[in-house]
Design a protein around this motif. Structure first.
Motif, mmCIF file in Angstrom:
data_model
loop_
_atom_site.group_PDB
_atom_site.id
_atom_site.type_symbol
_atom_site.label_atom_id
_atom_site.label_comp_id
_atom_site.label_asym_id
_atom_site.label_seq_id
_atom_site.Cartn_x
_atom_site.Cartn_y
_atom_site.Cartn_z
ATOM 1 N N PHE A 188 -1.621 15.114 -8.015
ATOM 2 C CA PHE A 188 -2.218 14.244 -7.006
ATOM 3 C C PHE A 188 -2.337 14.979 -5.685
ATOM 4 C CE2 PHE A 188 -0.292 10.734 -9.596
ATOM 5 C CZ PHE A 188 -1.484 10.095 -9.905
ATOM 6 N N ARG A 189 -3.555 15.320 -5.294
ATOM 7 C CA ARG A 189 -3.783 15.830 -3.942
ATOM 8 C C ARG A 189 -3.640 14.657 -2.973
ATOM 9 N NH1 ARG A 189 -8.676 18.925 -3.928
ATOM 10 N NH2 ARG A 189 -7.304 20.681 -4.290
ATOM 11 N N HIS A 190 -4.317 13.551 -3.312
ATOM 12 C CA HIS A 190 -4.218 12.313 -2.535
ATOM 13 C C HIS A 190 -4.303 11.141 -3.516
ATOM 14 C CE1 HIS A 190 -5.053 14.646 1.052
ATOM 15 N NE2 HIS A 190 -6.135 15.113 0.473
ATOM 16 N N ARG A 191 -3.394 10.206 -3.369
ATOM 17 C CA ARG A 191 -3.524 8.943 -4.100
ATOM 18 C C ARG A 191 -3.203 7.811 -3.134
ATOM 19 N NH1 ARG A 191 0.545 6.761 -8.412
ATOM 20 N NH2 ARG A 191 1.504 6.082 -6.484
ATOM 21 N N PHE A 192 -4.144 6.904 -2.987
ATOM 22 C CA PHE A 192 -3.986 5.721 -2.156
ATOM 23 C C PHE A 192 -3.984 4.506 -3.074
ATOM 24 C CE2 PHE A 192 -6.426 8.807 0.273
ATOM 25 C CZ PHE A 192 -5.727 8.859 1.463
ATOM 26 N N ARG A 193 -3.058 3.571 -2.827
ATOM 27 C CA ARG A 193 -3.047 2.321 -3.591
ATOM 28 C C ARG A 193 -2.937 1.140 -2.641
ATOM 29 N NH1 ARG A 193 1.194 2.188 -8.347
ATOM 30 N NH2 ARG A 193 2.550 2.299 -6.539
ATOM 31 N N PHE A 194 -3.605 0.078 -3.004
ATOM 32 C CA PHE A 194 -3.573 -1.175 -2.264
ATOM 33 C C PHE A 194 -3.421 -2.290 -3.285
ATOM 34 C CE2 PHE A 194 -5.778 -4.901 -0.572
ATOM 35 C CZ PHE A 194 -5.100 -5.071 0.618
ATOM 36 N N MET A 195 -2.293 -3.057 -3.199
ATOM 37 C CA MET A 195 -2.019 -4.067 -4.215
ATOM 38 C C MET A 195 -1.460 -5.346 -3.598
ATOM 39 S SD MET A 195 -0.473 -1.843 -7.355
ATOM 40 C CE MET A 195 -0.707 -3.177 -8.517
ATOM 41 N N PRO A 196 -2.260 -6.394 -3.469
ATOM 42 C CA PRO A 196 -1.704 -7.683 -3.090
ATOM 43 C C PRO A 196 -1.006 -8.311 -4.295
ATOM 44 C CG PRO A 196 -4.087 -7.821 -3.295
ATOM 45 C CD PRO A 196 -3.710 -6.391 -3.533
ATOM 46 N N GLY A 197 -0.037 -9.191 -4.035
ATOM 47 C CA GLY A 197 0.674 -9.809 -5.138
ATOM 48 C C GLY A 197 1.376 -11.095 -4.747
ATOM 49 N N ILE A 198 1.831 -11.810 -5.770
ATOM 50 C CA ILE A 198 2.590 -13.039 -5.576
ATOM 51 C C ILE A 198 3.874 -12.956 -6.394
ATOM 52 C CG2 ILE A 198 0.606 -14.503 -5.056
ATOM 53 C CD1 ILE A 198 0.715 -15.481 -7.970
ATOM 54 N N GLU A 199 4.872 -13.743 -5.978
ATOM 55 C CA GLU A 199 6.159 -13.744 -6.652
ATOM 56 C C GLU A 199 6.700 -15.168 -6.677
ATOM 57 O OE1 GLU A 199 9.889 -11.004 -5.916
ATOM 58 O OE2 GLU A 199 9.894 -12.688 -4.509
ATOM 59 N N TYR A 200 7.393 -15.491 -7.758
ATOM 60 C CA TYR A 200 8.070 -16.785 -7.858
ATOM 61 C C TYR A 200 9.521 -16.541 -8.221
ATOM 62 C CZ TYR A 200 9.290 -21.524 -9.133
ATOM 63 O OH TYR A 200 9.893 -22.753 -9.194
ATOM 64 N N ASN A 201 10.440 -17.135 -7.450
ATOM 65 C CA ASN A 201 11.869 -17.050 -7.699
ATOM 66 C C ASN A 201 12.341 -18.447 -8.087
ATOM 67 O OD1 ASN A 201 14.623 -16.638 -7.755
ATOM 68 N ND2 ASN A 201 14.773 -15.880 -5.664
ATOM 69 N N ILE A 202 13.029 -18.579 -9.229
ATOM 70 C CA ILE A 202 13.456 -19.914 -9.646
ATOM 71 C C ILE A 202 14.536 -20.478 -8.731
ATOM 72 C CG2 ILE A 202 12.841 -19.472 -12.041
ATOM 73 C CD1 ILE A 202 15.897 -19.514 -12.638
ATOM 74 N N GLY A 253 0.846 -1.179 0.000
ATOM 75 C CA GLY A 253 0.000 0.000 0.000
ATOM 76 C C GLY A 253 0.880 1.227 0.000
ATOM 77 N N ASP A 254 0.389 2.289 -0.587
ATOM 78 C CA ASP A 254 1.142 3.537 -0.526
ATOM 79 C C ASP A 254 0.199 4.726 -0.592
ATOM 80 O OD1 ASP A 254 0.613 4.170 -3.292
ATOM 81 O OD2 ASP A 254 2.399 3.093 -3.907
ATOM 82 N N TYR A 255 0.734 5.846 -0.184
ATOM 83 C CA TYR A 255 0.027 7.126 -0.219
ATOM 84 C C TYR A 255 0.949 8.125 -0.889
ATOM 85 C CZ TYR A 255 -1.752 11.636 1.221
ATOM 86 O OH TYR A 255 -2.210 12.928 1.216
ATOM 87 N N LEU A 256 0.408 8.927 -1.785
ATOM 88 C CA LEU A 256 1.209 9.906 -2.516
ATOM 89 C C LEU A 256 0.455 11.219 -2.602
ATOM 90 C CD1 LEU A 256 3.650 10.482 -4.506
ATOM 91 C CD2 LEU A 256 2.106 9.748 -6.320
ATOM 92 N N THR A 257 1.182 12.309 -2.413
ATOM 93 C CA THR A 257 0.655 13.630 -2.708
ATOM 94 C C THR A 257 1.762 14.394 -3.426
ATOM 95 O OG1 THR A 257 -0.350 15.652 -1.810
ATOM 96 C CG2 THR A 257 1.244 14.526 -0.402
ATOM 97 N N ARG A 258 1.461 14.883 -4.643
ATOM 98 C CA ARG A 258 2.469 15.583 -5.442
ATOM 99 C C ARG A 258 1.790 16.633 -6.310
ATOM 100 N NH1 ARG A 258 7.039 11.980 -8.287
ATOM 101 N NH2 ARG A 258 7.443 14.032 -9.150
ATOM 102 N N ASN A 259 2.193 17.881 -6.129
ATOM 103 C CA ASN A 259 1.645 18.963 -6.950
ATOM 104 C C ASN A 259 1.977 18.783 -8.424
ATOM 105 O OD1 ASN A 259 0.775 20.083 -4.584
ATOM 106 N ND2 ASN A 259 2.233 21.772 -4.577
#
Length: 181
Positions: free
Chosen positions: A18-32, A8-14
């Motif tokens: 972006f006044r406010h940007r919220f992100r929520f991202m579940p994920g998976i990873e595979y390493n050989i 998850g992250d929060y960003l504010t950048r003139n």
């Protein structure tokens, strides 16, 4: 070989509108490579899917002041640690589900060569194809904003490169981290 995470992250950048940007991202990873080798080498493929809410300072080119979007990202990377230094490289691609034409892709690579104990010479490069600038504000951009880098401009690609020296000191055990996802 497998790992999972929630990000998850929060960003504010003139400059990006972006006044406010919220992100929520579940994920998976595979390493050989097995986990025991993860501090020395990895070749991973990762997938994330998520939700982003954006509240903008100014109305965007698309006539919105805020929006909620779903997106996904697929990435692959390789990392090798050697006594002489390390190499990292990867590719990433993402898009928004509401319109598959809003997408981006990135290739990057970096090489770090150990000159002496603690001192390294680093080379980095990144190339991006950008077709997902949903936050661009409607209306024109002043010359002052462009010269002062106060506003993101519409673009189709970006290239960045750097050469640097770095010095690392401290305990050999101070950098013990989980290198996985």
């Amino acid at each position: 070989h497998w790992s999972a995470g929630v990000f998850g992250d929060y960003l504010t950048r003139n400059d990006r509108n972006f006044r406010h940007r919220f992100r929520f991202m579940p994920g998976i990873e595979y390493n050989i490579f097995p986990y025991e080798e993860a501090t020395r080498k990895s070749l991973t493929v990762a997938y994330q899917i998520g939700y982003a809410y954006s509240d903008y300072y100014e109305e965007t080119l698309f006539g919105v002041e805020s929006e909620s979007l779903l997106n996904q990202e697929l990435s692959a990377s390789v990392r090798v640690e050697q006594p002489w230094g390390n190499i990292r490289s990867g590719i990433e691609a993402s898009h928004y589900f509401h319109d598959f034409t809003y997408q981006s892709a990135e290739m990057y690579g970096d090489v770090s060569v150990r000159l002496t104990k603690g001192l390294s010479l680093n080379f980095f490069g990144r190339f991006e194809v950008i077709q997902d600038q949903l936050s661009l504000p409607a209306g024109g951009t002043s010359l002052e904003d462009i010269l002062l880098d106060q506003r993101e401009l519409a673009t189709d690609f970006s290239f960045f490169g750097a050469i640097s020296l770095s010095y690392t000191f401290g305990s050999d055990f101070a950098n013990v981290v989980n290198t996985r996802f």
